[in-house]
Write a protein that holds these residues in place. Structure first.
Motif, PDB file in Angstrom:
ATOM      1  N   SER A 529       0.511  -1.470   0.199  1.00 53.79           N
ATOM      2  CA  SER A 529      -0.004  -0.058  -0.341  1.00 53.79           C
ATOM      3  C   SER A 529       0.531   1.041  -0.059  1.00 53.79           C
ATOM      4  O   SER A 529       0.597   2.452  -0.457  1.00 53.79           O
ATOM      5  CB  SER A 529      -0.971   0.130   1.210  1.00 53.79           C
ATOM      6  OG  SER A 529      -1.920  -1.242   0.876  1.00 53.79           O
ATOM      7  N   LEU A 530       1.735   1.659   0.818  1.00 53.36           N
ATOM      8  CA  LEU A 530       3.220   2.043   0.467  1.00 53.36           C
ATOM      9  C   LEU A 530       3.460   2.595  -0.707  1.00 53.36           C
ATOM     10  O   LEU A 530       3.770   3.900  -0.840  1.00 53.36           O
ATOM     11  CB  LEU A 530       4.040   2.570   2.370  1.00 53.36           C
ATOM     12  CG  LEU A 530       3.105   2.512   3.703  1.00 53.36           C
ATOM     13  CD1 LEU A 530       4.071   2.325   4.733  1.00 53.36           C
ATOM     14  CD2 LEU A 530       2.717   3.827   3.343  1.00 53.36           C
ATOM     15  N   ILE A 533       0.657   4.193  -2.791  1.00 51.76           N
ATOM     16  CA  ILE A 533       0.790   5.273  -2.401  1.00 51.76           C
ATOM     17  C   ILE A 533       1.628   6.628  -2.876  1.00 51.76           C
ATOM     18  O   ILE A 533       2.005   7.433  -3.632  1.00 51.76           O
ATOM     19  CB  ILE A 533       0.699   5.972  -0.817  1.00 51.76           C
ATOM     20  CG1 ILE A 533      -0.716   5.171  -0.507  1.00 51.76           C
ATOM     21  CG2 ILE A 533       0.405   7.406  -0.561  1.00 51.76           C
ATOM     22  CD1 ILE A 533      -1.629   4.927   0.910  1.00 51.76           C
ATOM     23  N   TYR A 539      -0.831  10.303  -2.939  1.00 53.21           N
ATOM     24  CA  TYR A 539      -1.324  11.549  -1.413  1.00 53.21           C
ATOM     25  C   TYR A 539      -1.339  13.250  -1.993  1.00 53.21           C
ATOM     26  O   TYR A 539      -1.403  14.178  -1.019  1.00 53.21           O
ATOM     27  CB  TYR A 539       0.435  11.402  -0.253  1.00 53.21           C
ATOM     28  CG  TYR A 539       1.277  11.368  -1.169  1.00 53.21           C
ATOM     29  CD1 TYR A 539       1.942  12.911  -1.948  1.00 53.21           C
ATOM     30  CD2 TYR A 539       2.362  10.652  -1.775  1.00 53.21           C
ATOM     31  CE1 TYR A 539       3.238  13.041  -2.426  1.00 53.21           C
ATOM     32  CE2 TYR A 539       3.943  10.991  -2.376  1.00 53.21           C
ATOM     33  CZ  TYR A 539       3.811  12.118  -2.451  1.00 53.21           C
ATOM     34  OH  TYR A 539       5.493  12.488  -3.326  1.00 53.21           O
ATOM     35  N   PHE A 544      -7.967  10.910  -1.842  1.00 53.71           N
ATOM     36  CA  PHE A 544      -6.768  10.287  -0.785  1.00 53.71           C
ATOM     37  C   PHE A 544      -7.230  10.774   0.273  1.00 53.71           C
ATOM     38  O   PHE A 544      -7.264   9.728   1.112  1.00 53.71           O
ATOM     39  CB  PHE A 544      -5.617  10.045  -1.183  1.00 53.71           C
ATOM     40  CG  PHE A 544      -4.285   9.645   0.020  1.00 53.71           C
ATOM     41  CD1 PHE A 544      -4.673   8.497   0.386  1.00 53.71           C
ATOM     42  CD2 PHE A 544      -4.665  10.854   0.885  1.00 53.71           C
ATOM     43  CE1 PHE A 544      -3.946   7.949   0.911  1.00 53.71           C
ATOM     44  CE2 PHE A 544      -3.051   9.826   1.445  1.00 53.71           C
ATOM     45  CZ  PHE A 544      -3.487   7.983   1.263  1.00 53.71           C
ATOM     46  N   TRP A 545      -6.888  11.853   0.576  1.00 56.70           N
ATOM     47  CA  TRP A 545      -7.214  12.853   1.666  1.00 56.70           C
ATOM     48  C   TRP A 545      -8.351  12.733   3.084  1.00 56.70           C
ATOM     49  O   TRP A 545      -8.296  12.117   3.888  1.00 56.70           O
ATOM     50  CB  TRP A 545      -6.520  14.615   2.318  1.00 56.70           C
ATOM     51  CG  TRP A 545      -4.838  14.528   2.407  1.00 56.70           C
ATOM     52  CD1 TRP A 545      -4.397  14.772   0.705  1.00 56.70           C
ATOM     53  CD2 TRP A 545      -3.636  13.671   2.893  1.00 56.70           C
ATOM     54  NE1 TRP A 545      -3.170  14.064   0.940  1.00 56.70           N
ATOM     55  CE2 TRP A 545      -2.896  14.222   1.370  1.00 56.70           C
ATOM     56  CE3 TRP A 545      -4.484  13.404   3.727  1.00 56.70           C
ATOM     57  CZ2 TRP A 545      -1.570  14.055   2.674  1.00 56.70           C
ATOM     58  CZ3 TRP A 545      -2.826  13.315   4.477  1.00 56.70           C
ATOM     59  CH2 TRP A 545      -1.794  13.196   3.865  1.00 56.70           C
ATOM     60  N   PHE A 547     -10.287  10.555   1.545  1.00 53.52           N
ATOM     61  CA  PHE A 547     -10.525   9.149   2.242  1.00 53.52           C
ATOM     62  C   PHE A 547     -10.124   8.894   3.691  1.00 53.52           C
ATOM     63  O   PHE A 547     -10.478   7.906   4.118  1.00 53.52           O
ATOM     64  CB  PHE A 547      -9.797   7.835   1.265  1.00 53.52           C
ATOM     65  CG  PHE A 547     -10.750   7.251   1.383  1.00 53.52           C
ATOM     66  CD1 PHE A 547     -11.100   5.631   1.136  1.00 53.52           C
ATOM     67  CD2 PHE A 547      -9.205   6.043   1.864  1.00 53.52           C
ATOM     68  CE1 PHE A 547     -11.237   4.553   1.539  1.00 53.52           C
ATOM     69  CE2 PHE A 547      -8.716   4.728   2.189  1.00 53.52           C
ATOM     70  CZ  PHE A 547     -10.013   3.880   1.886  1.00 53.52           C
ATOM     71  N   SER A 548      -9.515   9.368   3.746  1.00 54.40           N
ATOM     72  CA  SER A 548      -7.815   8.640   4.718  1.00 54.40           C
ATOM     73  C   SER A 548      -8.674   8.950   5.641  1.00 54.40           C
ATOM     74  O   SER A 548      -8.795   9.155   6.801  1.00 54.40           O
ATOM     75  CB  SER A 548      -6.596   9.889   4.633  1.00 54.40           C
ATOM     76  OG  SER A 548      -6.302   8.870   3.800  1.00 54.40           O
ATOM     77  N   VAL A 549      -9.494  10.970   5.699  1.00 54.87           N
ATOM     78  CA  VAL A 549      -9.867  11.211   6.728  1.00 54.87           C
ATOM     79  C   VAL A 549     -11.342  10.060   7.299  1.00 54.87           C
ATOM     80  O   VAL A 549     -11.058  10.537   8.615  1.00 54.87           O
ATOM     81  CB  VAL A 549     -10.427  12.439   6.659  1.00 54.87           C
ATOM     82  CG1 VAL A 549     -11.494  13.005   7.959  1.00 54.87           C
ATOM     83  CG2 VAL A 549      -8.945  13.789   6.591  1.00 54.87           C
ATOM     84  N   PHE A 551     -11.470   7.202   6.457  1.00 57.37           N
ATOM     85  CA  PHE A 551     -11.508   5.964   6.951  1.00 57.37           C
ATOM     86  C   PHE A 551     -10.934   6.157   8.601  1.00 57.37           C
ATOM     87  O   PHE A 551     -10.446   5.356   9.401  1.00 57.37           O
ATOM     88  CB  PHE A 551      -9.709   5.295   6.089  1.00 57.37           C
ATOM     89  CG  PHE A 551      -9.334   4.128   6.829  1.00 57.37           C
ATOM     90  CD1 PHE A 551     -10.034   2.880   5.920  1.00 57.37           C
ATOM     91  CD2 PHE A 551      -8.490   4.131   7.582  1.00 57.37           C
ATOM     92  CE1 PHE A 551      -9.760   1.819   6.869  1.00 57.37           C
ATOM     93  CE2 PHE A 551      -7.910   2.913   8.261  1.00 57.37           C
ATOM     94  CZ  PHE A 551      -8.650   2.009   8.298  1.00 57.37           C
ATOM     95  N   MET A 552     -10.101   7.070   9.017  1.00 57.40           N
ATOM     96  CA  MET A 552      -9.597   7.469  10.633  1.00 57.40           C
ATOM     97  C   MET A 552     -11.044   7.276  11.222  1.00 57.40           C
ATOM     98  O   MET A 552     -10.810   6.975  12.999  1.00 57.40           O
ATOM     99  CB  MET A 552      -8.694   8.432  10.298  1.00 57.40           C
ATOM    100  CG  MET A 552      -7.126   7.890   9.544  1.00 57.40           C
ATOM    101  SD  MET A 552      -6.377   9.810  10.195  1.00 57.40           S
ATOM    102  CE  MET A 552      -5.889   9.667  11.787  1.00 57.40           C
ATOM    103  N   SER A 555     -12.487   4.081  11.087  1.00 60.46           N
ATOM    104  CA  SER A 555     -12.360   3.110  12.331  1.00 60.46           C
ATOM    105  C   SER A 555     -12.386   3.541  14.054  1.00 60.46           C
ATOM    106  O   SER A 555     -12.089   2.593  15.693  1.00 60.46           O
ATOM    107  CB  SER A 555     -10.609   3.043  11.855  1.00 60.46           C
ATOM    108  OG  SER A 555     -10.225   2.649  10.468  1.00 60.46           O
TER     109      SER A 555
END
Length: 693
Positions: A529-530, A533, A539, A544-545, A547-549, A551-552, A555
């Motif tokens: 994954s890294l 990315i 990034y 992406f951001w 989705f990341s927010v 996801f966090m 979670s």
């Protein structure tokens, strides 16, 4: 061969004839007025055991000795005895002074008739086999209902008196509410006898038990069980507390030490006379499972002594039901404070003092030769402290009822508090306000809810205790007892991740193939994954951001939704307070998770998820997680690892079927057990005492 009905009828007639002749023979019961407040309560538990040749003959022989002296007594029958028709027929013909009740010992036959699975062990007297606490609450109810109905079928009414060497507060509550019992018989304090540790009650004195804990006196009327707990086998207040086979210094076992009957008489007078109290009482009797000739010998001699002493000292001989009636009429609210003060019954220069009230119990000794005053025992009674097997069945072979203590010479000799005495030692007052003096100056003043120390420095473990309230006065310090335990009955609780999470994190699982495969797969996914990315510069993209927010946040919310509540029982917090009071040093805890463990409390015990941080937070000592010393295949291997940890204590816990055990023998690891209750053990590592100094 069992007695025939004709034999029973004949022997009953003999007993009745003797009773009619008693006034002429002079064998009348002491005519002491009950207002004297001095009592001997006769109780005879009747069971079937290996000693029993014929239950009916044994009962007839024992009753003959009681009835011919015109004495009242309580007779507590086990379920198996109640099933014996000849015993039931004989018991129905006892005179009106006799109080018939139930002895609550569980046997295979009793359990089968109640529809309960019997806990079969290596011996019938194991605590999880014979006592009600070895069974779930529902099973306790079944057992109680069956034996009470059997009793009613035999005698036409429900009994007022019950007993066993331990009857838990849940069962007492149930019997009080449903059958209106008014008295129960329990065993006097013993640190460890026959596998039973009952430690911290009123010292050999009756009391109102708490609804939460049968070994604690009710602290207030809200938690009071309106029945009286009487204690079997009153102990010597000095020699019965400490030393080898200390519990044998009692009314039941003194003869095993070749002590004379004068010793038995001293114990009777010590407890049955008022002395400094509002009443005096002692429970005497003999178990009814011995051969019939036993009752014509020592038992008969004891009854003669009881009759003589009761006449000479204005003592009322009574049964459990009648004593309970008197006690509840005279003390309608709470149990009164009680003082036991005695010179050594064996003749040394040591005096013992016990002061007990609904708030606390404290034991002291004074050595007249070296003017040494010691507090050897100090217990606190909190209204919400629940006995460890109230909700959960006891799965341990032995019984551990260890009431919270600040000082306990037996568990931890280092806790004994020595107070200097410079003048003549004396005592003044009665139980309501009892004082110890040096020359003409008060040293300690005991009252029902507080102790006043005059110009005495409190040791840190007393001054810093969460169970006490300290008030400094100009020339003294006033110490009162906290009414509530530091945690509610369900224990100390907190939220954390589910146990499966901690199971995966356990370091020892890294050696397992499945765990290694899972970790390898997770690591591979993260690396890939890294790389993606970074290579495709994902990034830089807004999506992406976003989705990341999302996801966090998702979670985090998911993790919060999966948090569960864990508990640390009141008994375990008591053990941790003891650990806190010990000298500084690292503490080894078992690095283990138990996903399949069962529990009956509201919340999962924290140790099942291998959450151990609370040990450090409560004890104020650093902890070391370790598994190897507990599973070492050889003594040298385990000892080598133990030495490398340079710790001072090992702390292990036990909940229901889960029990952490220090392996091998204490000598192999050079450790000593310094504290144990129903949920925990504390071991001191002796090798490291010098290393850590």
């Amino acid at each position: 061969m069992p007695l025939s009905k004709l034999k029973i009828f004949t022997q009953t007639c003999i007993c009745l004839s003797v009773l009619l002749l008693l006034p002429k023979l002079g064998f009348t019961q002491s005519q002491s007025s009950e207002s004297s407040g001095q009592f001997i309560t006769l109780v005879n538990p009747v069971r079937v055991s290996a000693y029993t040749k014929d239950s009916a003959k044994s009962l007839a022989s024992q009753y003959f000795e009681v009835s011919k002296r015109n004495l009242p007594a309580s007779w507590l029958f086990t379920y198996d005895v109640l099933e014996n028709k000849e015993v039931a027929t004989f018991a129905k013909q006892m005179d009106q002074q006799q109080d018939l009740g139930i002895f609550l010992e569980v046997t295979p036959n009793f359990a089968e008739n109640a529809g309960v699975t019997y806990n079969k062990t290596d011996s019938w007297h194991r605590s999880n086999s014979v006592f009600l606490i070895g069974y779930s609450q529902d099973d306790r109810k079944k057992l109680i209902d069956v034996v009470f109905e059997r009793f009613k079928n035999n005698f036409g009414y429900y009994p007022k008196s019950v007993g066993a060497w331990w009857v838990d507060s849940f069962s007492l509550n149930y019997m009080k509410d449903k059958y209106n019992i008014t008295s129960t018989l329990g065993c006097a304090d013993q640190f460890y006898t026959d596998g039973y540790s009952l430690w911290g009650q009123y010292w050999s004195t009756p009391f109102y038990p708490s609804k939460n804990h049968a070994g604690m006196p009710a602290r207030n009327t809200e938690t009071k069980l309106d029945l009286v707990l009487l204690q079997w086998a009153a102990r010597d207040p000095l020699n019965g507390y400490s030393g080898e086979r200390a519990s044998s210094y009692s009314t039941q076992d003194y003869y095993t030490r070749d002590l004379p009957d004068e010793y038995y008489e001293k114990l009777i007078k010590l407890y049955a006379l008022k002395n400094k109290n509002q009443f005096g009482q002692i429970t005497l009797g003999l178990e009814g499972d011995f051969p019939e000739e036993t009752y014509r010998e020592k038992f008969a001699q004891h009854l003669d002594m009881i009759q003589r002493i009761s006449t000479q000292e204005n003592i009322t001989v009574t049964n459990m039901k009648d004593f309970s009636l008197w006690y509840r009429q005279i003390f309608p609210n709470l149990s009164p404070a009680h003082v036991i003060e005695a010179d050594d019954l064996l003749g040394s220069k040591i005096k013992s003092v016990w002061y007990q009230s609904p708030a606390y119990r404290i034991g002291l000794t004074y050595n007249g030769e070296n003017q040494e005053l010691k507090i050897v025992d100090w217990r606190t009674f909190q209204d919400n402290f629940q006995e460890p097997f109230y909700l959960t069945p006891n799965t341990q072979l032995n019984l551990y009822i260890n009431i919270p203590s600040l000082i306990d010479q037996i568990s931890n000799p280092q806790s004994v508090w020595q107070i200097p005495v410079k003048g003549i030692f004396s005592s003044i007052g009665k139980a309501e306000k009892y004082s110890l003096f040096e020359t003409n100056n008060p040293l300690l003043i005991f009252e029902e809810n507080k102790i006043t120390f005059s110009e005495v420095n409190l040791p840190p473990y007393i001054k810093n205790s969460d169970l006490l309230k300290i008030k400094d006065l100009p020339h003294s310090t006033e110490v009162s007892i906290a009414e509530h335990w530091i945690a509610p009955p369900e224990g100390m609780t907190f939220r954390s991740l589910p146990p499966q999470f901690f199971y995966l994190l356990n370091s020892y699982n890294l050696s397992k193939t499945n765990t290694q495969k899972r970790l390898a797969l997770i690591s591979l996914v993260l690396i890939v994954s890294l790389i993606i990315i970074y290579k495709f510069k994902v990034y830089h993209k807004k999506a992406f951001w976003v989705f990341s927010v999302i996801f966090m946040i998702g979670s985090t919310l998911f993790a919060i939704s999966k948090l569960r509540i864990y508990s640390v029982s009141q008994a375990e917090t008591d053990a941790l307070l003891h650990l806190r009071a010990l000298e500084p040093g690292k503490v080894i805890v078992y690095d283990e998770t138990c996903l399949k463990c069962i529990w009956h409390n509201r919340y999962m015990p924290a140790v099942f998820a291998n959450i151990r941080g609370y040990v450090s937070s409560i004890s104020k000592k650093p902890i070391v997680h370790n598994r190897s010393i507990f599973v070492a295949e050889s003594r040298p291997e385990g000892k080598k690892k133990l030495d490398s940890l340079v710790a001072k204590y090992i702390y292990v816990v036990k909940y229901e079927n889960y029990s952490e055990i220090v392996p091998f023998s204490p000598g192999d690891y050079n450790v000593e057990l310094i504290f144990e209750n129903a949920n925990a053990q504390i071991w001191r590592i002796k090798d490291n005492d010098k290393k850590l100094q």
